[in-house]
Design a protein around this motif. Structure first.
Motif, PDB file in Angstrom:
ATOM      1  N   PHE A 177     -24.811   5.032   3.968  1.00 19.17           N
ATOM      2  CA  PHE A 177     -24.831   3.646   3.496  1.00 19.17           C
ATOM      3  C   PHE A 177     -23.801   3.416   2.405  1.00 19.17           C
ATOM      4  O   PHE A 177     -23.122   2.380   2.384  1.00 19.17           O
ATOM      5  N   LEU A 181     -20.895   0.641   2.754  1.00 16.06           N
ATOM      6  CA  LEU A 181     -20.817  -0.481   1.821  1.00 16.06           C
ATOM      7  C   LEU A 181     -19.450  -0.533   1.151  1.00 16.06           C
ATOM      8  O   LEU A 181     -18.880  -1.616   0.953  1.00 16.06           O
ATOM      9  N   ALA A 184     -16.916  -2.044   3.545  1.00 18.27           N
ATOM     10  CA  ALA A 184     -17.021  -3.503   3.587  1.00 18.27           C
ATOM     11  C   ALA A 184     -16.418  -4.136   2.333  1.00 18.27           C
ATOM     12  O   ALA A 184     -15.631  -5.082   2.415  1.00 18.27           O
ATOM     13  N   ILE A 185     -16.756  -3.609   1.163  1.00 15.06           N
ATOM     14  CA  ILE A 185     -16.243  -4.158  -0.092  1.00 15.06           C
ATOM     15  C   ILE A 185     -14.725  -4.002  -0.162  1.00 15.06           C
ATOM     16  O   ILE A 185     -14.001  -4.916  -0.587  1.00 15.06           O
ATOM     17  N   LEU A 200     -19.492  -7.121   5.860  1.00 11.54           N
ATOM     18  CA  LEU A 200     -20.779  -6.697   5.320  1.00 11.54           C
ATOM     19  C   LEU A 200     -21.767  -6.352   6.428  1.00 11.54           C
ATOM     20  O   LEU A 200     -22.749  -5.631   6.187  1.00 11.54           O
ATOM     21  N   SER A 203     -22.187  -2.575   6.850  1.00  8.55           N
ATOM     22  CA  SER A 203     -23.154  -1.915   5.967  1.00  8.55           C
ATOM     23  C   SER A 203     -24.582  -2.299   6.322  1.00  8.55           C
ATOM     24  O   SER A 203     -25.505  -1.478   6.201  1.00  8.55           O
ATOM     25  N   LEU A 204     -24.799  -3.535   6.777  1.00 10.71           N
ATOM     26  CA  LEU A 204     -26.145  -3.960   7.158  1.00 10.71           C
ATOM     27  C   LEU A 204     -26.623  -3.200   8.391  1.00 10.71           C
ATOM     28  O   LEU A 204     -27.773  -2.717   8.438  1.00 10.71           O
ATOM     29  N   LEU A 207     -27.479   0.277   7.419  1.00 10.63           N
ATOM     30  CA  LEU A 207     -28.772   0.345   6.732  1.00 10.63           C
ATOM     31  C   LEU A 207     -29.921   0.341   7.736  1.00 10.63           C
ATOM     32  O   LEU A 207     -30.864   1.131   7.626  1.00 10.63           O
ATOM     33  N   ALA A 225     -26.261   2.503  -3.430  1.00 12.29           N
ATOM     34  CA  ALA A 225     -25.635   1.243  -3.855  1.00 12.29           C
ATOM     35  C   ALA A 225     -25.458   1.209  -5.369  1.00 12.29           C
ATOM     36  O   ALA A 225     -24.440   0.724  -5.874  1.00 12.29           O
TER      37      ALA A 225
END
Length: 292
Positions: A177, A181, A184-185, A200, A203-204, A207, A225
């Motif tokens: 994760f 993340l 994505a960022i 995003l 990452s979703l 998850l 995170a």
């Protein structure tokens, strides 16, 4: 023709790419340290299961959603859970590698930033299993969860006693994760598209997969995170390179006609023809007066 300069070109000129061989050695070295660190943290089976019970009880006390609710969604069909297991097994490393390669080629400044953040996150994640080994929920009978990779396949893990490639008692934090993340960022920070926030979803989905396949607890993702947030606070992203605004002409193309410089050296697109003629007349009078 449109003379717009793309941000990638501007950034490539402003920031030289790091030497490729050095970067390859750094990334490979980081991966080897990651694997070695996980191996060194093995051998804490009893403590890992005690911590698993603590994490499970803490999540219930915090009233976090049950991991079983997510797994029930995946177990509606064999195909869906098989896709989730495949995603867990095959997307993690290739997606992160593709992310770094693209940044290296197109956004060198963002590449250096992202590499530092990922290195810091991974290094911190290697320390935690030494002080807090944790068995994943698929191993904890109290959770009532199914080891979907073992039942439906494909699986990347063998029996813990004979698995010499990974430490299965290093569930916290979830680097699956944390890395997803950061991908994505990083892409949101390095690109300009209005649709960039859709990254995003990566990452979703990650998850949902790590929780639904019973490989991680919610708290594993929350801790990852939080650790990523600390790394991002330490290593700030480079300034965004904005697209220059082009003035369209009558036919809709960008107007690239050079502007005359004013006395201060800047272009004066708002100067009228009459004002320019008056300025020329004054300059001639000054020159005539100088000959007298």
């Amino acid at each position: 023709m449109n003379a717009r300069t793309e941000p990638s070109e501007v950034e490539t000129r402003a920031t030289a790419r790091p030497p490729l061989v050095r970067e390859l050695l750094l990334v490979v070295g980081l991966f080897l340290v990651y694997k070695l660190g996980r191996q060194l943290a093995t051998g804490h089976t009893g403590e890992a299961f005690r911590n698993a019970h603590r994490v499970w009880d803490l999540e219930r006390a915090l009233r976090l959603p049950g991991e079983g609710d997510i797994q029930d969604l995946l177990l509606h069909g064999d195909s869906l859970v098989h896709i989730a297991n495949t995603y867990y097994a095959t997307v993690h490393f290739p997606a992160t590698a593709a992310f770094l390669i693209w940044l290296y080629l197109r956004r060198p400044a963002h590449y250096v930033w992202a590499r530092r953040v990922l290195a810091a996150l991974t290094s911190a994640a290697l320390v935690l299993p030494f002080v807090f080994p944790l068995a994943p929920p698929r191993m904890l009978a109290a959770t009532g969860l199914v080891d979907t990779a073992h039942v439906y396949g494909p699986s990347v893990y063998g029996p813990p006693s004979s698995d010499h490639l990974s430490n299965q008692f290093a569930a916290m934090p979830s680097l699956h994760f944390g890395w997803a993340l950061m991908v994505a960022i990083g892409l949101i920070a390095a690109t300009h598209s209005r649709l960039r926030w859709l990254w995003l979803l990566h990452s979703l989905v990650t998850l949902v997969v790590i929780v639904g396949t019973a490989n991680h607890y919610w708290l594993d993702a929350i801790v990852a995170a939080a650790m990523l947030g600390i790394a991002l606070a330490v290593f700030r992203p480079p300034h965004r390179t904005e697209r220059p605004a082009d003035k369209p002409t009558a036919d809709g193309a960008a107007d690239t006609t050079p502007r005359p410089a004013t006395a201060s050296g800047s272009a004066s697109p708002s100067a009228s023809p009459s004002a320019s003629a008056s300025a020329s007349a004054e300059e001639k009078n000054v020159l005539v007066g100088a000959d007298r």
